[in-house]
Design a protein around this motif. Structure first.
Motif, short mmCIF file in Angstrom:
data_model
loop_
_atom_site.label_atom_id
_atom_site.label_comp_id
_atom_site.label_asym_id
_atom_site.label_seq_id
_atom_site.Cartn_x
_atom_site.Cartn_y
_atom_site.Cartn_z
N ILE A 45 64.68 38.34 68.02
CA ILE A 45 64.56 36.89 67.95
C ILE A 45 64.39 36.48 66.49
O ILE A 45 63.42 36.87 65.84
CB ILE A 45 63.37 36.39 68.80
CG1 ILE A 45 63.62 36.77 70.27
CG2 ILE A 45 63.20 34.88 68.66
CD1 ILE A 45 62.43 36.63 71.15
N VAL A 46 65.35 35.73 65.99
CA VAL A 46 65.30 35.28 64.60
C VAL A 46 65.23 33.77 64.57
O VAL A 46 65.77 33.09 65.44
CB VAL A 46 66.53 35.78 63.80
CG1 VAL A 46 66.51 37.28 63.67
CG2 VAL A 46 67.83 35.32 64.46
N ALA A 47 64.52 33.24 63.58
CA ALA A 47 64.41 31.79 63.43
C ALA A 47 65.80 31.19 63.18
O ALA A 47 66.65 31.83 62.56
CB ALA A 47 63.48 31.47 62.27
N PRO A 48 66.05 29.98 63.66
CA PRO A 48 67.35 29.35 63.43
C PRO A 48 67.63 29.21 61.93
O PRO A 48 66.73 28.93 61.14
CB PRO A 48 67.20 27.97 64.08
CG PRO A 48 66.12 28.14 65.10
CD PRO A 48 65.17 29.14 64.51
N ASP A 49 68.89 29.41 61.56
CA ASP A 49 69.33 29.22 60.18
C ASP A 49 69.09 27.76 59.78
O ASP A 49 69.49 26.84 60.50
CB ASP A 49 70.82 29.56 60.10
CG ASP A 49 71.35 29.58 58.67
OD1 ASP A 49 70.92 28.72 57.87
OD2 ASP A 49 72.20 30.43 58.37
N GLN A 50 68.43 27.56 58.63
CA GLN A 50 68.09 26.20 58.18
C GLN A 50 69.22 25.56 57.37
O GLN A 50 69.06 24.45 56.84
CB GLN A 50 66.81 26.24 57.35
CG GLN A 50 65.57 26.66 58.14
CD GLN A 50 65.20 25.65 59.20
OE1 GLN A 50 65.05 24.47 58.93
NE2 GLN A 50 65.03 26.12 60.44
N MET B 5 56.79 37.62 83.91
CA MET B 5 58.24 37.44 84.06
C MET B 5 58.73 36.27 83.21
O MET B 5 59.83 36.33 82.65
CB MET B 5 58.59 37.26 85.54
CG MET B 5 59.97 37.77 85.89
SD MET B 5 60.25 37.93 87.68
CE MET B 5 59.41 39.49 88.02
N MET B 6 57.89 35.23 83.09
CA MET B 6 58.25 34.12 82.20
C MET B 6 58.31 34.57 80.75
O MET B 6 59.17 34.11 79.99
CB MET B 6 57.26 32.96 82.35
CG MET B 6 57.47 32.11 83.57
SD MET B 6 56.54 30.55 83.52
CE MET B 6 54.86 31.12 83.76
N VAL B 7 57.40 35.46 80.35
CA VAL B 7 57.42 35.98 78.97
C VAL B 7 58.78 36.61 78.70
O VAL B 7 59.44 36.33 77.68
CB VAL B 7 56.28 37.00 78.74
CG1 VAL B 7 56.47 37.73 77.41
CG2 VAL B 7 54.92 36.30 78.78
N GLY B 8 59.24 37.47 79.61
CA GLY B 8 60.53 38.11 79.43
C GLY B 8 61.69 37.14 79.44
O GLY B 8 62.62 37.23 78.62
N ALA B 9 61.62 36.16 80.35
CA ALA B 9 62.69 35.16 80.44
C ALA B 9 62.75 34.32 79.17
O ALA B 9 63.83 33.98 78.68
CB ALA B 9 62.48 34.28 81.66
N MET B 10 61.59 33.98 78.62
CA MET B 10 61.54 33.19 77.38
C MET B 10 62.09 33.99 76.20
O MET B 10 62.85 33.46 75.38
CB MET B 10 60.11 32.75 77.09
CG MET B 10 59.59 31.68 78.01
SD MET B 10 57.84 31.32 77.65
CE MET B 10 57.46 30.17 78.98
N LEU B 11 61.69 35.25 76.10
CA LEU B 11 62.15 36.07 74.98
C LEU B 11 63.67 36.23 75.00
O LEU B 11 64.34 36.09 73.98
CB LEU B 11 61.45 37.44 75.01
CG LEU B 11 59.96 37.42 74.67
CD1 LEU B 11 59.32 38.78 74.94
CD2 LEU B 11 59.72 37.01 73.22
N ALA B 12 64.23 36.50 76.19
CA ALA B 12 65.68 36.67 76.29
C ALA B 12 66.40 35.35 76.04
O ALA B 12 67.48 35.32 75.43
CB ALA B 12 66.06 37.24 77.65
N ALA B 13 65.82 34.24 76.49
CA ALA B 13 66.44 32.93 76.28
C ALA B 13 66.45 32.59 74.79
O ALA B 13 67.46 32.08 74.26
CB ALA B 13 65.69 31.86 77.07
N ALA B 14 65.35 32.86 74.10
CA ALA B 14 65.30 32.59 72.66
C ALA B 14 66.25 33.50 71.90
O ALA B 14 66.91 33.08 70.94
CB ALA B 14 63.87 32.77 72.15
N GLU B 15 66.35 34.75 72.34
CA GLU B 15 67.28 35.69 71.72
C GLU B 15 68.72 35.17 71.83
O GLU B 15 69.53 35.33 70.91
CB GLU B 15 67.16 37.06 72.38
CG GLU B 15 68.02 38.14 71.75
CD GLU B 15 67.78 39.50 72.39
OE1 GLU B 15 67.63 40.47 71.65
OE2 GLU B 15 67.74 39.57 73.64
N ALA B 16 69.02 34.52 72.96
CA ALA B 16 70.36 33.97 73.19
C ALA B 16 70.53 32.58 72.57
O ALA B 16 71.57 31.95 72.75
CB ALA B 16 70.64 33.90 74.70
N LYS B 17 69.49 32.12 71.87
CA LYS B 17 69.52 30.81 71.20
C LYS B 17 69.69 29.66 72.18
O LYS B 17 70.42 28.69 71.94
CB LYS B 17 70.58 30.79 70.09
CG LYS B 17 70.32 31.82 69.00
CD LYS B 17 71.35 31.80 67.92
CE LYS B 17 70.98 32.61 66.68
NZ LYS B 17 70.14 33.79 66.88
#
Length: 349
Positions: free
Chosen positions: A7-12, A244-256
């Protein structure tokens, strides 16, 4: 666990162009308030000047808590599965609000102590029929916690693969405000007393009892050498729906994807995920300020300013569904509102 997510911060790089586009709309600078900040965040997440939403989903994760039988909630544990049935029948508040907002609603059995069988609208990801009682032992094993996180991640990845780029989070689980209180205390350092609220409606005596039980659980964990490492805390006190929400959030953020964060319990998952990966917060829109006192500690720790403050304390993702039209409004003004130049309106001198 860390190696499974990137998970990387969005490019500014687009930030200045987005701000310029916002400032050139036919309005005084900053006149749309918080919607302007949301619009900029959406543009940065999607890396485009005209953010678009595809296949908006609201996920309600359900799980039972072993500690519920010890009296940490005003309601009996059976209410968890009964409310899941209500969701599946379309009769709960979240069904009403999701329909109104035109969001796809999916209910996830993360660990309910009930057999639903195969049902339309239900994703069976059950790790076990409820967690253990954390007054006596860890709520889940390290392996169970990892399984719940992975199954949550898989749900988000499947949504993304099918064109979803914005997802709201909700939950159902009798006793889960108690779990969220313990997680919040451990991860923020705010006193347990300031993290414990009435949940589904405890009276004064019930609140005192709940706090005493949680102090007991915390004492057992500390006596066993328990630390404040987020995954250890999650396994010790969390529910399968929270993990399960932790995992869902991490994967969602990873997918931007854009993450719509509901109230106290959902924010306990977001707090856990953001403690592991601080950039996660850059993908989150915090939807409402819960009436639960521990939510204030979470919001401070996450440096978050929610969109709504309606005194909500229902859960289910209701705050996320109610805030979604405001998030749409933020994207729509950015995409559709005229600029001073295009409208032939004089900018200030």
């Amino acid at each position: 666990m860390h190696s499974k997510f990137n998970i990387v911060a969005p490019d500014q790089g687009l930030a200045a162009a987005l701000q310029h586009k916002i400032d050139q709309k036919t309005k005084p600078l900053g006149a749309l308030g918080q919607l302007e900040q949301v619009a900029k965040k959406l543009g940065l997440i999607q890396q485009r000047l005209d953010p678009q939403f595809g296949q908006p989903h609201l996920l309600v994760f359900a799980g039972d808590h072993g500690a519920a039988k010890a009296g940490v909630s005003a309601f009996p544990q059976d209410v968890t599965w009964q409310m899941v049935e209500n969701f599946l029948a379309g009769g709960a508040a979240i069904n009403v609000f999701a329909r109104q907002a035109d969001m796809h609603l999916a209910v996830i059995d993360a660990g309910v102590a009930h057999d639903f069988g195969k049902r339309s609208g239900l994703i069976n990801a059950k790790v076990a029929p409820g967690t253990a009682n954390y007054l006596e032992q860890p709520a889940m094993t390290v392996e169970q916690c990892a399984t719940a996180i992975e199954r949550g991640a898989e749900i988000s990845r499947n949504l993304f693969a099918n064109g979803c780029n914005i997802v709201g989070f909700g939950e159902m689980g009798i006793g889960n405000t108690a779990a969220a209180s313990l997680i919040t205390h451990c991860l923020t350092g705010v006193s347990l007393a300031d993290c414990v609220g009435r949940g589904t409606g405890l009276d004064d005596a019930g609140l005192v009892r709940k706090q005493g039980l949680l102090e007991q659980a915390l004492g057992r964990y500390r006596a066993a050498g328990g630390n404040n490492e987020p995954l250890a805390v999650l396994a010790e006190f969390g529910g399968f729906e929270i993990a399960m929400m932790v995992g869902a959030m991490l994967a969602a953020a990873e997918a931007k994807m854009v993450l719509l964060i509901d109230g106290f319990i959902v924010s306990s998952a977001a707090l856990t995920a953001a403690t592991l990966f601080p950039a996660l917060a850059d993908y989150c829109v915090f939807c409402h300020r819960s009436a639960e006192p521990g939510h204030q500690a979470q919001l401070r720790a996450l440096q978050a300013e929610p969109l709504l403050d309606l005194g909500l304390r229902l859960g289910e993702g209701t705050g996320a569904a109610l805030a979604y039209p405001l998030v749409q409004a933020a994207a729509n003004f950015l995409n559709e509102m005229a600029s001073f130049e295009s409208a032939g309106v004089s900018d200030k001198a």
